[in-house]
Design a protein around this motif. Structure first.
Motif, PDB file in Angstrom:
ATOM      1  N   GLY A  22       6.423  10.356  -6.884  1.00  0.00           N
ATOM      2  CA  GLY A  22       5.727   9.079  -7.101  1.00  0.00           C
ATOM      3  C   GLY A  22       4.312   8.880  -6.475  1.00  0.00           C
ATOM      4  O   GLY A  22       3.945   7.738  -6.338  1.00  0.00           O
ATOM      5  N   VAL A  23       3.531   9.793  -5.970  1.00  0.00           N
ATOM      6  CA  VAL A  23       2.382   9.899  -5.692  1.00  0.00           C
ATOM      7  C   VAL A  23       1.300   9.189  -6.576  1.00  0.00           C
ATOM      8  O   VAL A  23       1.157   9.968  -7.688  1.00  0.00           O
ATOM      9  N   ARG A  24       0.667   8.157  -6.554  1.00  0.00           N
ATOM     10  CA  ARG A  24      -0.200   7.798  -7.419  1.00  0.00           C
ATOM     11  C   ARG A  24      -1.797   7.358  -6.783  1.00  0.00           C
ATOM     12  O   ARG A  24      -2.661   7.075  -7.353  1.00  0.00           O
ATOM     13  N   HIS A  25      -1.785   7.641  -5.486  1.00  0.00           N
ATOM     14  CA  HIS A  25      -3.214   7.641  -4.725  1.00  0.00           C
ATOM     15  C   HIS A  25      -3.157   8.852  -3.664  1.00  0.00           C
ATOM     16  O   HIS A  25      -2.232   8.911  -3.109  1.00  0.00           O
ATOM     17  N   VAL A  26      -4.432   9.422  -3.777  1.00  0.00           N
ATOM     18  CA  VAL A  26      -4.568  10.272  -2.743  1.00  0.00           C
ATOM     19  C   VAL A  26      -6.026  10.058  -2.146  1.00  0.00           C
ATOM     20  O   VAL A  26      -6.941   9.676  -3.008  1.00  0.00           O
ATOM     21  N   PHE A  27      -6.241  10.520  -0.917  1.00  0.00           N
ATOM     22  CA  PHE A  27      -7.523   9.934  -0.121  1.00  0.00           C
ATOM     23  C   PHE A  27      -7.907  11.757   0.248  1.00  0.00           C
ATOM     24  O   PHE A  27      -7.199  12.492   0.524  1.00  0.00           O
ATOM     25  N   CYS A  28      -9.339  11.789  -0.016  1.00  0.00           N
ATOM     26  CA  CYS A  28      -9.991  13.013   0.388  1.00  0.00           C
ATOM     27  C   CYS A  28     -11.524  13.029   0.723  1.00  0.00           C
ATOM     28  O   CYS A  28     -12.000  11.946   0.504  1.00  0.00           O
ATOM     29  N   VAL A  29     -11.735  14.074   1.278  1.00  0.00           N
ATOM     30  CA  VAL A  29     -13.319  14.499   1.459  1.00  0.00           C
ATOM     31  C   VAL A  29     -13.049  15.743   0.803  1.00  0.00           C
ATOM     32  O   VAL A  29     -12.522  16.665   1.210  1.00  0.00           O
ATOM     33  N   PRO A  30     -13.876  15.940  -0.300  1.00  0.00           N
ATOM     34  CA  PRO A  30     -13.776  17.309  -1.101  1.00  0.00           C
ATOM     35  C   PRO A  30     -14.208  18.487  -0.403  1.00  0.00           C
ATOM     36  O   PRO A  30     -15.299  18.398   0.454  1.00  0.00           O
ATOM     37  N   GLY A  31     -13.632  19.461  -0.700  1.00  0.00           N
ATOM     38  CA  GLY A  31     -13.883  20.742   0.073  1.00  0.00           C
ATOM     39  C   GLY A  31     -13.677  22.096  -0.971  1.00  0.00           C
ATOM     40  O   GLY A  31     -13.075  21.926  -1.665  1.00  0.00           O
ATOM     41  N   GLU A  32     -14.637  23.091  -0.833  1.00  0.00           N
ATOM     42  CA  GLU A  32     -14.271  24.315  -1.550  1.00  0.00           C
ATOM     43  C   GLU A  32     -13.011  24.911  -1.542  1.00  0.00           C
ATOM     44  O   GLU A  32     -12.743  25.504  -2.183  1.00  0.00           O
ATOM     45  N   ARG A  44      -4.637  14.037 -14.324  1.00  0.00           N
ATOM     46  CA  ARG A  44      -3.639  13.397 -14.014  1.00  0.00           C
ATOM     47  C   ARG A  44      -3.625  11.993 -13.634  1.00  0.00           C
ATOM     48  O   ARG A  44      -4.607  11.597 -13.364  1.00  0.00           O
ATOM     49  N   GLU A  45      -2.409  11.286 -13.616  1.00  0.00           N
ATOM     50  CA  GLU A  45      -2.329   9.871 -13.418  1.00  0.00           C
ATOM     51  C   GLU A  45      -2.260   9.704 -11.999  1.00  0.00           C
ATOM     52  O   GLU A  45      -1.342   8.844 -11.406  1.00  0.00           O
ATOM     53  N   VAL A  46      -3.232  10.190 -11.031  1.00  0.00           N
ATOM     54  CA  VAL A  46      -3.424  10.118  -9.725  1.00  0.00           C
ATOM     55  C   VAL A  46      -4.873   9.543  -9.373  1.00  0.00           C
ATOM     56  O   VAL A  46      -5.821  10.082  -9.535  1.00  0.00           O
ATOM     57  N   ALA A  47      -4.584   8.511  -8.768  1.00  0.00           N
ATOM     58  CA  ALA A  47      -5.948   7.729  -8.426  1.00  0.00           C
ATOM     59  C   ALA A  47      -6.515   8.501  -7.144  1.00  0.00           C
ATOM     60  O   ALA A  47      -5.884   8.791  -6.099  1.00  0.00           O
ATOM     61  N   ILE A  48      -7.886   9.072  -7.070  1.00  0.00           N
ATOM     62  CA  ILE A  48      -8.488   9.732  -6.173  1.00  0.00           C
ATOM     63  C   ILE A  48      -9.448   8.810  -5.475  1.00  0.00           C
ATOM     64  O   ILE A  48     -10.561   8.289  -6.091  1.00  0.00           O
ATOM     65  N   THR A  49      -9.355   8.699  -4.044  1.00  0.00           N
ATOM     66  CA  THR A  49     -10.379   7.819  -3.350  1.00  0.00           C
ATOM     67  C   THR A  49     -11.057   8.764  -2.478  1.00  0.00           C
ATOM     68  O   THR A  49     -10.710   9.535  -1.500  1.00  0.00           O
ATOM     69  N   VAL A  50     -12.484   9.058  -2.945  1.00  0.00           N
ATOM     70  CA  VAL A  50     -13.376   9.988  -2.077  1.00  0.00           C
ATOM     71  C   VAL A  50     -13.956   9.411  -0.795  1.00  0.00           C
ATOM     72  O   VAL A  50     -14.567   8.120  -1.078  1.00  0.00           O
ATOM     73  N   CYS A  51     -13.747  10.111   0.429  1.00  0.00           N
ATOM     74  CA  CYS A  51     -14.059   9.148   1.601  1.00  0.00           C
ATOM     75  C   CYS A  51     -15.341   9.661   1.998  1.00  0.00           C
ATOM     76  O   CYS A  51     -15.815  10.934   1.592  1.00  0.00           O
ATOM     77  N   ARG A  52     -15.910   9.250   2.903  1.00  0.00           N
ATOM     78  CA  ARG A  52     -17.249   9.690   3.888  1.00  0.00           C
ATOM     79  C   ARG A  52     -17.097  10.531   5.136  1.00  0.00           C
ATOM     80  O   ARG A  52     -17.828  11.087   5.377  1.00  0.00           O
ATOM     81  N   ASN A  53     -15.689  10.357   5.735  1.00  0.00           N
ATOM     82  CA  ASN A  53     -15.268  11.287   6.698  1.00  0.00           C
ATOM     83  C   ASN A  53     -13.781  11.563   6.724  1.00  0.00           C
ATOM     84  O   ASN A  53     -13.077  10.412   6.292  1.00  0.00           O
ATOM     85  N   GLU A  54     -13.406  12.689   7.228  1.00  0.00           N
ATOM     86  CA  GLU A  54     -11.949  12.840   7.070  1.00  0.00           C
ATOM     87  C   GLU A  54     -11.120  12.054   7.850  1.00  0.00           C
ATOM     88  O   GLU A  54     -10.103  11.759   7.783  1.00  0.00           O
TER      89      GLU A  54
END
Length: 559
Positions: A22-32, A44-54
């Motif tokens: 049931g996950v529809r939102h994830v939060f992240c700071v991208p990394g290789e 996929r139908e998952v909203a990604i919130t890209v943040c400025r600090n972990e």
């Protein structure tokens, strides 16, 4: 159960298992280190919130878990990314919040060589996470992700950390998806409820204290109806105010920092304190002074979802292993056996609460933060979500703001600074139709104020109030108490926070007098954009009931 349709990568299997849960939102700071997961999330139908600090990303995930009861999910990269996220794990552990942190890891062949950004995550997170593990076999991704969700929610909820070696994520995963994880509700047995009913019938001054997590709207209603039938006085634990309507005639107040002394006295006099859902740690127990340890004088009844909590601090007269939902369901069958003997005490306790919170106490300076809180409680919708971090400014929230609904206060019981803005971002993502407030101190705000940029990026109209007293006020208060007149390392030189908001593309306004706050707030709401209200308060106004000057005078007199 979803079956795998041919070969898929471990990263794809991981995303599939998130969706199953049931996950529809994830939060992240991208990394290789976890690019494969980002690629798997793309379509996929998952909203990604890209943040400025972990730290901000982890706090957003924790806030999501706190609000929904399902694990909030965060992705960070290895090494510094993971260590930056650790404050969110600490908060989730202390707050009993379900959360899963996924950490990109170095390649398996490099492990143990002190490779670039290598960290042993089991060791690093072992003392603060509920479980920390690493997936070294792509075929086990569904199994371990499923276990992570179950562990995060079960018993006393908490954070789980899952390390993802970079090379493992691109390998084929042949296993099928696991079923969605669901926490098991524990219900009290008939014998326990019979003993509880007997204790309640014999009591002369019972008192119900609500806390913890794993609540639902239905459970809150059931407990409220129980309190009404038995005319029980009810208190809420530290930062658990939304578990009971603040204007209900049975409500007596919250056991936080600077509580009503009359409330503390009543609970100490109770012959049957009933602790439902919480642990009664240091803050709500007023420094472990509310009840004797290990054997309270009163007949304590403790109801908790985790059996491990029984006897950790208090040897209760009756321990009931049940979740708040399970126990609340059982309460529906209880009715008074005899006329209520303590009803007048309940009425008096609520009157004391209203008197304690009705009018803001006078304060030094041109802005009275108590009056601001009184104005807010009278003018914002009941379903407003208020988020805050840590600092003495929060004492005005606890005393004068009134929480009316479940989930309307998102704040850390661990008193972690920098929480208010990330939590508000998460809540506005989750509930775009609701008003979300973030109330912060000046030092508190700048711990994670960069996440205001995240609010701007996603056009989230959060209203951020920055209470600026040019000081680390809580530490200054303790400093004046312990070392009066010897101020060091607590003064702050702050930016123009209204200009800060505008620099990011939001709305900003400054308030220097109490009477100017309503117009500033309405302007912030009308902007339909992320907004900062910079409220300048006197450094001397340290709590609703004390000033720094008075604290110093008392300390000098004592010396």
């Amino acid at each position: 159960m979803q079956k795998s349709n041919g070969p898929r990568s471990a990263a794809q299997a991981l995303v599939d298992q998130l969706i199953v849960n049931g996950v529809r939102h994830v939060f992240c700071v991208p990394g290789e280190s976890y690019l494969a997961v980002l690629d798997a999330l793309r379509d996929r139908e998952v909203a990604i919130t890209v943040c400025r600090n972990e730290a901000g990303a982890a706090m957003m995930a924790e806030a999501m878990g706190k609000a929904t009861g399902r694990p909030g999910v965060c992705f960070v990269t290895r090494g510094p990314g993971a260590t930056n996220a650790s404050p969110g794990i600490h908060i989730a552990r202390h707050d009993s919040t379900p959360m899963v942190l996924f950490v990109g890891q170095i390649e398996r062949a490099f492990l143990g060589r002190d490779a670039f950004q290598e960290v042993d995550y089991r060791s690093f997170f072992g003392s603060i996470a509920k479980w920390a593990t690493e997936i070294d076999d792509a075929n086990r991704v569904p199994e371990i992700v499923s276990r992570a969700f179950q562990t995060a929610m079960e018993g006393r909820p908490g954070p789980v950390v899952v390390s993802l070696p970079k090379d493992m994520l691109t390998e084929p995963a042949m296993g099928a998806d696991a079923r969605a994880s669901e926490p098991v509700e524990t219900f009290p047995g008939a014998a326990a409820m019979a003993e509880f009913e007997t204790l309640l019938a014999a009591a002369r001054q019972p008192f119900l204290i609500l806390g913890g997590t794993r609540w639902s709207e239905a459970a809150v209603r059931s407990v409220q109806h129980f309190a009404e039938r038995f005319e029980l006085p009810v208190a809420t634990s530290y930062r658990r105010g939304p578990l009971f309507d603040a204007l209900h005639p049975c409500y007596a107040g919250d056991l936080g920092l600077g509580p009503n002394p009359k409330l503390i006295a009543r609970i100490k006099q109770s012959d049957l304190p009933i602790l439902l859902g919480g642990r009664l740690g240091e803050i709500p127990s007023q420094g472990f002074t509310l009840f004797e340890i290990p054997g309270p004088r009163a007949d304590l009844v403790h109801i908790h979802a985790s059996a491990e909590e029984f006897g950790r601090l208090y040897q209760a007269r009756l321990s009931i292993h049940a979740t708040p939902i399970g126990f609340a369901t059982a309460l529906e069958a209880l009715n008074p056996r005899a006329p209520i003997r303590w009803g007048g005490q309940t009425e008096e306790a609520h009157k004391d609460l209203i008197a304690w919170t009705e009018v803001a106490t006078p304060q030094p300076g041109a802005v009275n933060l108590g009056a601001v809180m009184v104005w807010l409680r009278e003018h914002v919708p009941p379903d407003t979500i208020l988020c805050n971090g840590a600092g003495n400014y929060a004492s005005w929230i606890h005393r004068f703001y009134r929480f009316r609904r479940l989930g309307s206060h998102i704040a850390p019981t661990s008193a972690s600074m920098g929480y208010g803005v990330p939590a508000a971002v998460a809540m506005q993502r989750l509930y775009p139709e609701r008003l979300v407030l973030s109330v912060n101190g000046d030092g508190d705000f700048l711990m994670n104020g960069q996440e205001f940029a995240t609010a701007v990026q996603y056009n989230l109209p959060i209203v951020v109030i920055v209470c600026d007293n040019a000081s680390y006020g809580t530490i200054r208060m303790h400093q004046e108490r312990e070392y009066p007149g010897r101020v060091v390392a607590t003064d702050l030189r702050n930016p123009d926070f209204a200009s800060y908001a505008r620099a990011f593309g939001g709305f900003g306004v400054t308030v220097e007098k109490t009477e100017d706050f309503p117009a500033a707030f309405e302007a912030a709401r009308a902007a339909h954009a992320p907004a900062i209200i910079h409220v300048k308060i006197a450094t001397d106004a340290i709590t609703p009931s004390a000033t720094l000057t008075r604290i110093k005078e008392l300390a000098l007199a004592k010396a």
